[in-house]
Design a protein around this motif. Structure first.
Motif, short mmCIF file in Angstrom:
data_model
loop_
_atom_site.label_atom_id
_atom_site.label_comp_id
_atom_site.label_asym_id
_atom_site.label_seq_id
_atom_site.Cartn_x
_atom_site.Cartn_y
_atom_site.Cartn_z
N ALA A 1 0.85 -1.18 0.00
CA ALA A 1 0.00 0.00 0.00
C ALA A 1 0.89 1.23 0.00
CB ALA A 1 -0.90 -0.01 1.23
N ASP B 1 -5.37 -1.46 6.38
CA ASP B 1 -5.88 -0.23 6.98
C ASP B 1 -5.16 0.10 8.29
OD1 ASP B 1 -7.94 1.97 6.81
OD2 ASP B 1 -8.43 1.13 8.78
N TYR C 1 -9.06 3.98 -0.70
CA TYR C 1 -8.18 2.95 -1.25
C TYR C 1 -8.52 2.68 -2.72
CZ TYR C 1 -6.74 1.97 3.51
OH TYR C 1 -6.23 2.09 4.77
#
Length: 59
Positions: free
Chosen positions: A16, A34, A56
């Motif tokens: 990410a 997250d 996202y």
């Protein structure tokens, strides 16, 4: 604070990356993303992780 996070799968792991920052995390499971992104941004910005607004994008 609002951030866009781009998520890709690499070799069985998830990466990410936060747009506009040289910040990224890699995790083994999607469910970890997250929590890890919020912790990273909290450390980098001093913001409380629950106050961050994240969107996202996969791919």
């Amino acid at each position: 604070m609002r951030y866009t996070v781009r998520v890709v799968q690499l070799d069985g792991r998830w990466r990410a990356e936060v747009d506009g920052m040289e910040a990224a995390v890699e995790v083994a499971e999607w469910a970890q993303i997250d929590t890890e992104v919020r912790a990273l941004l909290g450390d980098l910005t001093g913001a409380w992780p629950d106050d961050l607004e994240l969107s996202y994008e996969h791919g």
